[in-house]
Design an enzyme around this catalytic site. Structure first.
Site, mmCIF file in Angstrom:
data_model
loop_
_atom_site.group_PDB
_atom_site.id
_atom_site.type_symbol
_atom_site.label_atom_id
_atom_site.label_comp_id
_atom_site.label_asym_id
_atom_site.label_seq_id
_atom_site.Cartn_x
_atom_site.Cartn_y
_atom_site.Cartn_z
ATOM 1 N N GLU A 229 0.804 -1.225 0.000
ATOM 2 C CA GLU A 229 0.000 0.000 0.000
ATOM 3 C C GLU A 229 0.838 1.276 0.000
ATOM 4 O O GLU A 229 0.454 2.277 -0.589
ATOM 5 C CB GLU A 229 -0.935 0.019 1.224
ATOM 6 C CG GLU A 229 -2.001 -1.069 1.226
ATOM 7 C CD GLU A 229 -3.048 -0.883 0.147
ATOM 8 O OE1 GLU A 229 -3.182 0.240 -0.407
ATOM 9 O OE2 GLU A 229 -3.750 -1.869 -0.166
ATOM 10 N N SER B 151 -43.437 -18.576 52.205
ATOM 11 C CA SER B 151 -42.672 -18.899 53.420
ATOM 12 C C SER B 151 -41.176 -18.665 53.292
ATOM 13 O O SER B 151 -40.451 -18.799 54.287
ATOM 14 C CB SER B 151 -42.932 -20.360 53.809
ATOM 15 O OG SER B 151 -44.272 -20.533 54.219
#
Length: 691
Positions: A94, A365
């Site tokens: 590149e 409970s």
């Protein structure tokens, strides 16, 4: 003739002076423009480098369980975590002068312009890595002069304010590699199933060739073009001195194993848990939606994938597929409050409503242990007795009389101890205790245990008629399991930003809220639901689990007309289960009422399968004595059942049980008579046997 020559000379000189003036003016203007641009770029300072990045949600072992993004899968990695071969390959193909130019390769630009002029079209690119990075960050990919000027300006700003390595890191993390993969990490995972740091030379060259044309050079678009492009990249690397000819040939001959999928096999696990995490991030930690979706964060959660899987499998096995019953489930580490597993419903796709953290249901409970902790604080002990019989409670104010009932309307019709009342889940004992302490006591105690939902000051509060959340109850029971230390449910351990910096980490000081000796006494009382020694007018509520238990558990079940609960723990793990119908439909079938117990027990056994068996160690300032569980007195020689029970030191019973004394005397006398008879026979003359 001479005059004409002089005139020409003067005219030429005039033109030269004009040309020099124009050139000087142009140079001046150019210099002014250049320094103006440089100054303006300097004045603006560094351009932001923020790009959309996927936010990842991690389990407690670092496995990715979730992800949020804008359609671009991008996971930012620092330059140190990128294969050197990939960096060299990208630079070679590149921008081979990347480290030496100031953002623009003028020789390359001139060459590209000449090639374009000869071909009368755009045939060659000249963009440097910095220019491409600028384009990826800030601009569209159109080919207008305005875009090119903006690109040049951003390139200048990037080069002025960031190092070459910072620019290269940004470029490699933003470039598109095709197939929805943005940046080297996402691309490496997609194409080769490995991290960017682990790419070899052949893989790096293949990957570096894709950005020029992802639809052309992807190996999944055309293997031939991809390999040709790979060869070009390798040749460029050799030309630039990064590799030798031998390394190039070896890379070319290597057969690559391609994956072709974004690898996160656990993505989408525990959706109710992930929703709860996102809710905590937004409402508690104040992260906005954009930061969570695109900020590249790493959210490290407390989820344990193994326990989550066990919970989901057990839920599916134990609850009938034909039933519309819903469920809420939370498992926690009682020492840290870390939520290890969460289920908010039977099917997330059908209903994302999270019943573990959003639903408010009657706990039944399971509220009694909190009540009995308040009672222990007020001088009650496990041996405190009260009568269990059908009772109507009448009040001096205008309230209506209240008549609670035991399950199946069974009562002791006599005194029972608090330890037995808890094990048998006696409602009369609970309401008497609640009213004796005062109706505010349980409300205040519930707050100490971390219950935040509002509770009504009514006699039935002792039986769990005010709604709570599953996750609150899991937290409350964790405080019993850890000896009284304050813990709040924790979903998130820490958060890292895109650079790996820790921006949030959970920390909590160990604050003791409950009295350790009373928490210990209560925990040992709660083992009673599995202990048949506490059987009385009915069996203990955990009898169905007692014979199959692999280790000691403490817990409490709870059932109302519409809700079924089971919450219990070991020193290592707490889990809470609720089952019921969303719209409050009654639980009519007996099987519907035991789903919660079955889910809880199977989860605990499997989740702790490979963990050491740990007992509940008594706390300091407690003492254990054997008592007769029927009357709470010290067990005497004739007591048929003796149970080791723990008390706060100084509150243990001192009176010995005499209820079975006559039986013991009769037993001893019978044994003595039998012994005498045998002795008499042994002393008889030998001839007595003849007659």
């Amino acid at each position: 003739m001479e005059i004409m020559t002089n005139q020409r000379f003067r005219r030429t000189a005039k033109y030269l002076r004009a040309l020099l003036f124009i050139l000087a003016a142009a140079a001046t203007i150019g210099a002014v423009l250049y320094f103006s641009v440089i100054g303006y770029a300097k004045l603006l300072g560094p351009p932001p480098l923020a790009v959309p990045q996927s936010t990842l949600y991690m389990a407690d072992n670092g496995t990715v369980i979730g992800e949020s993004n804008s359609g671009q899968k991008r996971y930012w990695v620092p330059l140190n975590d990128i294969s050197p071969a990939l960096m060299e390959a990208a630079i070679s193909i590149e921008d081979k002068k990347f480290y030496s130019h100031g953002g623009f390769d003028y020789k390359r630009i001139a060459g590209a312009a000449l090639a374009d002029m000869k071909a009368m079209s755009k045939v060659q690119g000249a963009s440097t890595i910095t220019q491409q990075y600028a384009r990826n960050l800030y601009l569209e990919h159109d080919k207008t002069w305005k875009r090119k000027l903006s690109e040049a300006f951003y390139t200048l700003r990037l080069e002025m304010n960031y190092s070459k390595n910072e620019i290269l890191e940004g470029y490699l993390n933003t470039i598109y590699y095709g197939n929805g993969a943005y940046g080297v990490q996402a691309a490496s995972r997609y194409y080769f199933g490995k991290d960017a740091s682990d790419l070899n030379l052949a893989e790096a060259a293949m990957l570096a060739g894709i950005p020029k044309g992802p639809s052309l050079y992807s190996p999944f678009a055309s293997k031939e073009r991809a390999e040709n492009r790979q060869a070009t990249v390798l040749q460029a690397m050799e030309n630039n001195g990064y590799i030798s000819a031998a390394e190039r040939n070896k890379a070319l001959s290597e057969s690559l194993k391609l994956i072709g999928k974004h690898e996160n096999p656990d993505l989408g696990k525990a959706p109710y848990f992930q929703d709860a995490v996102r809710n905590a991030l937004k409402n508690t930690l104040k992260f906005d939606d954009r930061a969570l979706a695109l900020g590249g964060l790493k959210i490290y959660t407390t989820l344990n994938l193994k326990q989550q899987k066990i919970a989901e499998e057990v839920m599916e096995q134990e609850i009938s597929k034909d039933s519309d019953i819903q469920a809420g489930f939370v498992a926690m580490d009682p020492k840290t409050g870390h939520v290890k597993a969460m289920i908010g419903g039977r099917d997330y796709k059908e209903s994302p409503f999270n019943r573990a953290v959003q639903a408010v249901r009657q706990p039944g409970s399971t509220m009694k242990p909190l009540l009995y902790y308040a009672a222990l604080e007020q001088g009650f002990t496990p041996a405190t007795t009260m009568k269990s019989e059908q009772t109507t409670f009448r009040f001096e104010d205008a309230r209506q009389p209240y008549t609670p009932h035991n399950f199946n309307n069974k009562y002791a019709e006599g005194d029972i101890t608090m330890a037995q009342a808890l094990a048998l889940s006696d409602n009369i004992y609970a309401v008497k205790t609640h009213l004796f302490l005062g109706e505010k006591a349980l409300i205040e105690t519930a707050k100490e245990f971390g219950i935040t939902t509002k509770m009504e000051k009514v006699p039935s509060l002792a039986l769990g008629t005010s709604g709570v959340k599953v996750i609150e109850m899991a937290g409350a029971y964790s405080m019993m399991a850890n000896g009284g230390k304050k813990v709040e449910p924790v979903l998130i351990e820490r958060i890292e930003n895109q650079h790996g910096d820790v921006i949030y980490e959970h920390s909590e000081e160990a604050e003791t809220v409950l009295k350790p000796e009373l928490a210990s006494v209560l925990t040992h009382m709660m083992t009673g639901m599995f202990d048949r020694k506490l059987d009385g007018y009915t069996s203990v509520t955990g009898r169905s689990m007692a014979t199959a238990m692999s280790r000691p558990y403490a817990g409490k079940s709870g059932t109302t007309g519409t809700d079924s609960w089971m919450i219990g723990f070991t020193p290592q793990l707490v889990s809470a289960v609720w089952t019921g119908y969303d719209k409050g439909k009654p639980l009519e079938l007996s099987t519907e009422q035991i789903y919660s117990k079955n889910v809880w027990f199977q989860f605990m056994e499997k989740a702790l399968e490979d963990k050491p068996v740990k007992k509940f160690e008594p706390a300091k300032d407690t003492v254990g004595v054997k008592i007769d569980p029927q009357n709470g007195k010290l067990a005497g020689p004739g007591c048929p059942v003796k149970r080791l029970t723990y008390f706060k030191e100084g509150t243990e019973p001192v009176e010995q049980c005499t209820d079975h004394l006559n039986e013991e005397i009769h037993k001893k006398r019978k044994h003595k008579d039998k012994h005498k008879e045998k002795h008499k026979e042994e002393q008889s003359p030998w001839y007595r046997e003849l007659f």
